[in-house]
Design an enzyme around this catalytic site. Structure first.
Site, PDB file in Angstrom:
ATOM      1  N   GLU A  43      10.327 -49.717  21.136  1.00 21.15           N
ATOM      2  CA  GLU A  43       9.009 -49.099  21.192  1.00 21.15           C
ATOM      3  C   GLU A  43       8.771 -48.268  19.940  1.00 21.15           C
ATOM      4  O   GLU A  43       9.670 -47.563  19.475  1.00 21.15           O
ATOM      5  CB  GLU A  43       8.921 -48.210  22.437  1.00 21.15           C
ATOM      6  CG  GLU A  43       7.540 -47.644  22.686  1.00 21.15           C
ATOM      7  CD  GLU A  43       7.479 -46.880  23.991  1.00 21.15           C
ATOM      8  OE1 GLU A  43       6.631 -47.215  24.828  1.00 21.15           O
ATOM      9  OE2 GLU A  43       8.286 -45.940  24.165  1.00 21.15           O
ATOM     10  N   ASP A 115      14.441 -42.718  30.921  1.00 16.66           N
ATOM     11  CA  ASP A 115      14.588 -43.453  29.665  1.00 16.66           C
ATOM     12  C   ASP A 115      14.919 -44.925  29.927  1.00 16.66           C
ATOM     13  O   ASP A 115      14.452 -45.819  29.216  1.00 16.66           O
ATOM     14  CB  ASP A 115      15.660 -42.815  28.784  1.00 16.66           C
ATOM     15  CG  ASP A 115      15.240 -41.449  28.247  1.00 16.66           C
ATOM     16  OD1 ASP A 115      14.027 -41.238  28.048  1.00 16.66           O
ATOM     17  OD2 ASP A 115      16.125 -40.606  28.019  1.00 16.66           O
TER      18      ASP A 115
END
EC number: 3.1.21.10
Length: 147
Positions: A43, A115
């Site tokens: 990302e 996460d």
């Protein structure tokens, strides 16, 4: 699409930045060795208000791009909005919405933290986009960005 594994690579907060980046690299290399992926997805980072945090995150992200690239694994980057839009249907979805949709799209998956949920969302985004590109006959080169 099916869930294979998820987790988080961590570093020791009391170590220097260089040592923490080394821990991150070692952890990623262990994951690559254990699972032998054909592709990787990362990302992109938004610029935070704190420039020091942004710089450190950028350095960690550099390690995340470098580790698979050094193994000859193509790396594709996705914007956070592209990930959210793919997984939730809205580019400005909340973290809780993303995690809920990851659980829905990967039933039975035990997510190992926020996460890990984010990483799974990136993987889902990549799988969806890779499938679309394959149908269209488009190949992604290393470091290719999709928005």
């Amino acid at each position: 699409m099916r869930h294979v594994a998820n987790g988080v690579v961590t570093s020791t907060q009391s170590l220097s930045l260089a040592e923490r980046l080394d821990q991150l690299h070692s952890g990623l290399m262990d994951v690559i060795a254990a699972w032998t992926p054909d592709e990787a997805a990362v990302e992109e980072t938004f610029v935070n208000k704190n420039p020091v945090s942004t710089l450190k995150l950028g350095q960690a992200r550099g390690v995340a791009l470098l580790a698979p690239a050094r193994c000859g694994i193509p790396v594709t980057e996705y914007t956070p909005n592209a990930v959210k839009k793919t997984v939730v249907g809205a580019g400005h979805a909340a973290k809780q919405q993303v995690e809920m949709m990851v659980s829905t799209l990967l039933p039975g998956c035990q997510i190992h933290g926020a996460d890990a949920a984010d990483a799974l969302a990136v993987a889902i985004c990549h799988a969806q986009h890779a499938g679309t590109r394959a149908l269209a006959g488009i190949t992604a080169g290393p470091g290719r960005k999709y928005r």
